[in-house]
Each structure stands twice: as C-alpha cells, then as structure tokens.
Design a protein around this motif. Structure first.
Motif, PDB file in Angstrom:
ATOM      1  N   ASP A   1       0.826  -1.205   0.000  1.00  0.00           N
ATOM      2  CA  ASP A   1       0.000   0.000   0.000  1.00  0.00           C
ATOM      3  C   ASP A   1       0.867   1.264   0.000  1.00  0.00           C
ATOM      4  O   ASP A   1       0.561   2.243  -0.689  1.00  0.00           O
ATOM      5  N   ALA A   2       1.939   1.242   0.767  1.00  0.00           N
ATOM      6  CA  ALA A   2       2.839   2.398   0.815  1.00  0.00           C
ATOM      7  C   ALA A   2       3.484   2.627  -0.552  1.00  0.00           C
ATOM      8  O   ALA A   2       3.620   3.772  -1.008  1.00  0.00           O
ATOM      9  N   THR A   3       3.866   1.527  -1.203  1.00  0.00           N
ATOM     10  CA  THR A   3       4.481   1.646  -2.525  1.00  0.00           C
ATOM     11  C   THR A   3       3.482   2.196  -3.538  1.00  0.00           C
ATOM     12  O   THR A   3       3.815   3.075  -4.350  1.00  0.00           O
ATOM     13  N   ARG A   4       2.253   1.709  -3.491  1.00  0.00           N
ATOM     14  CA  ARG A   4       1.219   2.221  -4.405  1.00  0.00           C
ATOM     15  C   ARG A   4       0.972   3.711  -4.165  1.00  0.00           C
ATOM     16  O   ARG A   4       0.786   4.485  -5.110  1.00  0.00           O
ATOM     17  N   ALA A   5       0.967   4.104  -2.896  1.00  0.00           N
ATOM     18  CA  ALA A   5       0.713   5.508  -2.569  1.00  0.00           C
ATOM     19  C   ALA A   5       1.827   6.401  -3.123  1.00  0.00           C
ATOM     20  O   ALA A   5       1.569   7.453  -3.719  1.00  0.00           O
ATOM     21  N   VAL A   6       3.079   5.979  -2.928  1.00  0.00           N
ATOM     22  CA  VAL A   6       4.213   6.777  -3.405  1.00  0.00           C
ATOM     23  C   VAL A   6       4.184   6.887  -4.932  1.00  0.00           C
ATOM     24  O   VAL A   6       4.368   7.975  -5.499  1.00  0.00           O
ATOM     25  N   LEU A   7       3.936   5.770  -5.625  1.00  0.00           N
ATOM     26  CA  LEU A   7       3.879   5.799  -7.083  1.00  0.00           C
ATOM     27  C   LEU A   7       2.678   6.611  -7.575  1.00  0.00           C
ATOM     28  O   LEU A   7       2.761   7.282  -8.612  1.00  0.00           O
ATOM     29  N   SER A   8       1.571   6.564  -6.860  1.00  0.00           N
ATOM     30  CA  SER A   8       0.394   7.356  -7.234  1.00  0.00           C
ATOM     31  C   SER A   8       0.715   8.844  -7.171  1.00  0.00           C
ATOM     32  O   SER A   8       0.341   9.619  -8.061  1.00  0.00           O
ATOM     33  N   ILE A   9       1.412   9.247  -6.121  1.00  0.00           N
ATOM     34  CA  ILE A   9       1.795  10.659  -5.980  1.00  0.00           C
ATOM     35  C   ILE A   9       2.808  11.040  -7.063  1.00  0.00           C
ATOM     36  O   ILE A   9       2.696  12.102  -7.691  1.00  0.00           O
ATOM     37  N   TYR A  10       3.790  10.173  -7.290  1.00  0.00           N
ATOM     38  CA  TYR A  10       4.843  10.458  -8.278  1.00  0.00           C
ATOM     39  C   TYR A  10       4.240  10.667  -9.665  1.00  0.00           C
ATOM     40  O   TYR A  10       4.605  11.602 -10.390  1.00  0.00           O
TER      41      TYR A  10
ATOM     42  N   ASN B   1       0.938  11.083 -10.308  1.00  0.00           N
ATOM     43  CA  ASN B   1      -0.295  11.860 -10.248  1.00  0.00           C
ATOM     44  C   ASN B   1      -1.481  11.092 -10.840  1.00  0.00           C
ATOM     45  O   ASN B   1      -2.238  11.609 -11.668  1.00  0.00           O
ATOM     46  N   GLU B   2      -1.619   9.838 -10.438  1.00  0.00           N
ATOM     47  CA  GLU B   2      -2.749   9.019 -10.864  1.00  0.00           C
ATOM     48  C   GLU B   2      -3.040   7.972  -9.787  1.00  0.00           C
ATOM     49  O   GLU B   2      -2.162   7.613  -9.007  1.00  0.00           O
ATOM     50  N   ASP B   3      -4.293   7.490  -9.757  1.00  0.00           N
ATOM     51  CA  ASP B   3      -4.706   6.530  -8.745  1.00  0.00           C
ATOM     52  C   ASP B   3      -4.295   5.122  -9.168  1.00  0.00           C
ATOM     53  O   ASP B   3      -4.862   4.548 -10.088  1.00  0.00           O
ATOM     54  N   LEU B   4      -3.309   4.568  -8.488  1.00  0.00           N
ATOM     55  CA  LEU B   4      -2.815   3.234  -8.830  1.00  0.00           C
ATOM     56  C   LEU B   4      -3.399   2.154  -7.914  1.00  0.00           C
ATOM     57  O   LEU B   4      -3.047   0.989  -8.042  1.00  0.00           O
ATOM     58  N   PHE B   5      -4.287   2.553  -7.016  1.00  0.00           N
ATOM     59  CA  PHE B   5      -4.969   1.558  -6.185  1.00  0.00           C
ATOM     60  C   PHE B   5      -6.078   0.852  -6.965  1.00  0.00           C
ATOM     61  O   PHE B   5      -6.446  -0.269  -6.661  1.00  0.00           O
ATOM     62  N   SER B   6      -6.588   1.543  -7.979  1.00  0.00           N
ATOM     63  CA  SER B   6      -7.677   0.961  -8.773  1.00  0.00           C
ATOM     64  C   SER B   6      -7.231   0.641 -10.198  1.00  0.00           C
ATOM     65  O   SER B   6      -8.066   0.469 -11.080  1.00  0.00           O
ATOM     66  N   ALA B   7      -5.920   0.596 -10.423  1.00  0.00           N
ATOM     67  CA  ALA B   7      -5.397   0.302 -11.771  1.00  0.00           C
ATOM     68  C   ALA B   7      -4.238  -0.676 -11.626  1.00  0.00           C
ATOM     69  O   ALA B   7      -3.065  -0.298 -11.665  1.00  0.00           O
ATOM     70  N   GLU B   8      -4.551  -1.951 -11.446  1.00  0.00           N
ATOM     71  CA  GLU B   8      -3.547  -2.967 -11.121  1.00  0.00           C
ATOM     72  C   GLU B   8      -2.502  -3.118 -12.225  1.00  0.00           C
ATOM     73  O   GLU B   8      -1.294  -3.157 -11.960  1.00  0.00           O
ATOM     74  N   VAL B   9      -2.957  -3.223 -13.474  1.00  0.00           N
ATOM     75  CA  VAL B   9      -2.020  -3.437 -14.586  1.00  0.00           C
ATOM     76  C   VAL B   9      -1.064  -2.254 -14.714  1.00  0.00           C
ATOM     77  O   VAL B   9       0.144  -2.419 -14.895  1.00  0.00           O
TER      78      VAL B   9
END
Length: 495
Positions: free
Chosen positions: A82-91, A93-101
C-alpha cells in the motif's frame, strides 16, 4: 503468478550489489529491488516505456517478493505494498490503487531503471555505502562558514612556512574550502606560491591540489583547499533543467556545471566557436560531453541546431540515435562513416558560403536573419582513436576549424589522450576554448590548456575551462547526469 520481470543484466546487478555491496551474497533479492525503486523515485522524470521490453532471458518476481504483499510480522517481513502504491500514485499523479495493470507496469519500470542507474554509476571496487549516501541521502544546504579547527590548522601550517597572515573570510564550496588571506607584505605572495606544496603535505591533502588566486581586493589572496571526498556535495542534474528553463539569449547555450562556490556557469558555443575536451579515463570527460549536448537539446529546437555525431567506440552516443534532423542521418561509428560526415560538413560549409554571396551577406548571423537555417554542431567522442585509425581525417577537421564558424558550423572534439599527435599545432591554433578534466601528467595539461593545473584536479567532473576572454582558466564541477537525463533531453528536442 509473476508480477515483475527483470533482464539478465538486471539480475547481474542484483548479484553484484549483494556480493560486493552488502557483502552478503545470500541476502534476499528484495533488498536490492527496493533500493533500485528508491533510486528511480529520486529522479524527477518518469521512467521510459522502453523498460517494458526485455530481450532474452527474464526473471520473474511476485509482489509478495518485491513489496511484501500479504506478508505479516510472523513471516519475518512486512507488507509495504500500500505504501508503494501511494508513493507511485503521488509520483505519477494518478490513482494506482484501482489500476492494477498500470501499477505493475510502472513498478517494473522504476525497478529496472533503478537497477540500470546502479549499474552505470556504481563500481563494485568502490564503497557501496558512499554510493548510497551520495545517491539517496540528500545533503543539507551548503554552510557558509568553516570550522574553527580547520582555520586553526591552516593558520599553524602557514606559520610553519613563514607566514603570519590574517584569515579575513572563509567560505565552504561544493568540494573546496575558500580562505581569503590578507597579506601585509607584498613579498608574502611569493612565499605563499612557493609554499603550496608544503601546505598540501602539512594539511594532508593531495599534492598540488591547493590552488591560489589573487583576490579582487588589495592585498587579498584566496586559497582553495580540497575537503575530504566524504563531505563533497554533488551537482544535481536538476540544476541543468532549472537553468534550461530560464536560460538567457545565448545562440548556442552550454551549461557546464557550477563554479567551486556553487554558481551556475554558462558559455555560448557560437562565440567559442570550437571546443576541445580532454581528460583521463574516469575523470568525467564523457559526462561533460553529454552535459553540453543536453544543454543544446533542452534549449533549442531541430530548426535551430542540428547535431553531427561521431563515436568511434560505438556506445557513448547510442542514446541520441533517435534524434530527428541528425546530420547525415546516422551516428558515425567507423572511419568510413566519419569521413563521410566530415566531407558532408565541408560540402555544407561551401554551399552555405555560396548562398551567403547570393544573399549579399558576410556571415551566418546575417544570412540567418534573411533565410533561417540551423546551426550545426559536430561532436567527435574520441578524437585520438579516430586519428589513430586514419590520420588523414585531420585534414577536413583543420579545414572546418579554420572556416566553419562563419557558416554556423561548430566543433566539439573530445579525447582521453591529449598528446601532440592527437591535438596538433594546426588544430590547437584554431580551437581556443579548452576544457581540461583530470589528466595524469602536467605535460598533458600543457597540451590542453597551455599551462599546468589539470594534473592536480580532483576527478569526478572537476575541470578547468579556458575561455577566449579570460586570462586564467575557470574551475568548475560538472553535474552527474544519468541515462534518464539524456533521454529526457532527447525527448524534449524531438517534441
């Protein structure tokens, strides 16, 4: 099920870090993968799509291995997914929690880019802890003062060579400490010049590495003393991007790095009009060359500047092969292709001169005002290797050095063997701007700069730049460009 893939080169890097960096060959691979991710996230620009492609054998990893997905304290590891997804989402600027691929694709790109950066910037013979400090632990802003112990030590060393001088100002630079000394007697300057070697010995710094500069104030001399490499501050490649966004009106703007006190340094290649870069292996010569190229690509368009690239090694300019408007349509990698490019440049020079006559103008600047045409910058990565294979290639080079400026054509020649055979008198007399990085002998420094000094440089981008309008060379520290910085510049120019 596999989520992340790495190449064979990536796997080799992982093993190198475990064996020679961590000194624990049996350490789990996820430690290196996470370091690679951290390194990639420290780079301002997103990783390239080319990292999606793996040629040859690939190795598979699950998210459980990479980010600890589903792990608990009982497993001896933690779940950082979850922390990794959050950091990449911020980097991104897109929601990567709902975009697995998309998340898996970006995670793989970052990990592979980070491994590539480790591969190209760390050598297993060097301290991995120092590499981590320089690459991942950002230094605090430069201090403006130097410790009292340093001042006391210098004062004692000066007394030992017979100088009881007053230290009026101290300042900490990127790699050097600056001391402004007040010399009450004019003869003290000669004593100081002759005693620099003894000062180096007394202070425990490399021989001849202390430099002296006469200050702008009366009776003031500035001493520059290198610090321990552990305390050096690296010139961030982000400085290049910031400079490019606010650059002034140079015709061919070149950013070389920072002065010893940390100020940006810019030159105009159009005024040079040709440049020689020389330095020993590992001195930072190639990185300096890439910095010059990226300066042009980030500030000009393909309608303003065209590159002619010659790379006898066949590897250093690979990142530029996708450039639009590349002169000759290719990068010269052998003597036949190099000769073809030189002949085409001479033909273009003569063609432009004829056109200038038809337009009734005297030079490129006047012609460009009437009929826009790009300046051409011809870059030779390893001049010595080229001339060793075909000595007759010096003839078109000399002709271009003598006449090409007025036609808007400029040369950048680089070599790691600065000797009289490589940089002959004919070339030397027509290329007045020289950039010297660290060399082995003072005779090599004399070939580049017409004076000693480059043999005492500190390496890693430390350089002396001799310009037309300055009597003494300027000392600079180059930035540490990465493959991604080059890719970003190529993309910017191509757009």
């Amino acid at each position: 099920m596999a989520d992340i893939y790495t190449s064979q080169d990536d796997e080799n890097t992982i093993e190198q870090v475990k064996t020679y960096g961590f000194k624990t060959p049996k350490a789990p691979k996820y430690r290196v993968l996470r370091l690679a991710l951290a390194k990639s996230l420290s780079i301002d620009t997103p990783p390239d799509k080319e990292l999606d492609t793996i040629i040859g054998k690939s190795t598979e990893y699950s998210l459980a291995q990479v980010t600890g997905l589903g792990k608990t304290d009982n497993d001896g590891a933690l779940d950082y997914d979850d922390a990794t997804r959050a950091v990449l989402s911020i980097y991104h600027n897109e929601d990567l929690f709902s975009a697995e691929v998309r998340y898996l694709k970006l995670l793989q790109r970052h990990i592979r880019r980070g491994l590539r950066e480790i591969r190209t910037s760390w050598n297993r013979s060097h301290s991995f802890s120092n590499w981590l400090r320089e690459e991942l632990i950002f230094d605090s802003p430069a201090e403006k003062t130097i410790s009292e112990d340093d001042v006391t030590q210098l004062t004692a060393a000066l007394k030992e060579i017979g100088l009881g001088v007053e230290i009026r100002e101290t300042r900490q630079g990127l790699r050097l400490n600056k001391y402004a000394l007040y010399l009450g007697n004019i003869h003290h300057l000669d004593v100081l010049k002759k005693g620099l070697g003894k000062l180096s010995f007394r202070l425990g710094v490399p021989d001849d590495s202390i430099t002296l500069e006469v200050g702008s104030e009366a009776s003031i001399a500035n001493l520059y003393i290198p610090r321990d490499p552990e305390t050096w501050r690296t010139v961030s490649p982000q400085r290049l991007n910031e400079w490019a966004a606010s650059r002034k009106a140079e015709k061919l703007p070149i950013w070389l790095g920072c002065t010893v006190m940390g100020d940006d340094f810019t030159m105009d290649l159009a005024e040079a009009p040709h440049v020689l870069i020389a330095g020993a292996t590992g001195s930072g010569k190639t990185v300096c060359l890439h910095t010059m190229l990226c300066s042009l690509l980030l500030t000009l368009t393909s309608k303003q500047v065209q590159l002619a690239l010659i790379d006898p090694k066949g590897t250093e300019f690979a990142a530029y092969h996708k450039l639009p408007n590349l002169f000759g349509g290719l990068i010269g990698k052998n003597i036949v292709e190099a000769a073809t490019i030189f002949d085409a440049l001479i033909e273009e020079m003569e063609k432009r001169n004829l056109r200038f006559m038809e337009l009734g103008v005297r030079n490129y600047e006047e012609a460009n005002a009437k009929e826009p045409m790009p300046r051409i910058v011809a870059v030779v990565e390893e001049l010595a290797d080229l001339l060793m294979q075909a000595r007759d290639l010096e003839t078109p080079l000399v002709r271009l050095a003598q006449k090409a400026r007025s036609a808007g054509i400029h040369l950048i020649l680089a070599t790691q063997r600065p000797d009289a055979a490589t940089f002959s008198g004919l070339l030397r007399s027509n290329i007045s701007v020289r950039i010297a990085l660290r060399v082995q002998k003072h005779t090599e420094s004399s070939i580049i700069l017409d004076q000693k000094g480059a043999e005492a440089l500190l390496g890693k981008g430390d350089m002396l730049v001799k310009l037309i309008d300055r009597p003494e060379p300027i000392r600079l520290h180059g930035a540490k460009l990465t493959d991604d910085n080059i890719a970003q510049a190529v993309t910017h120019y191509s757009r």
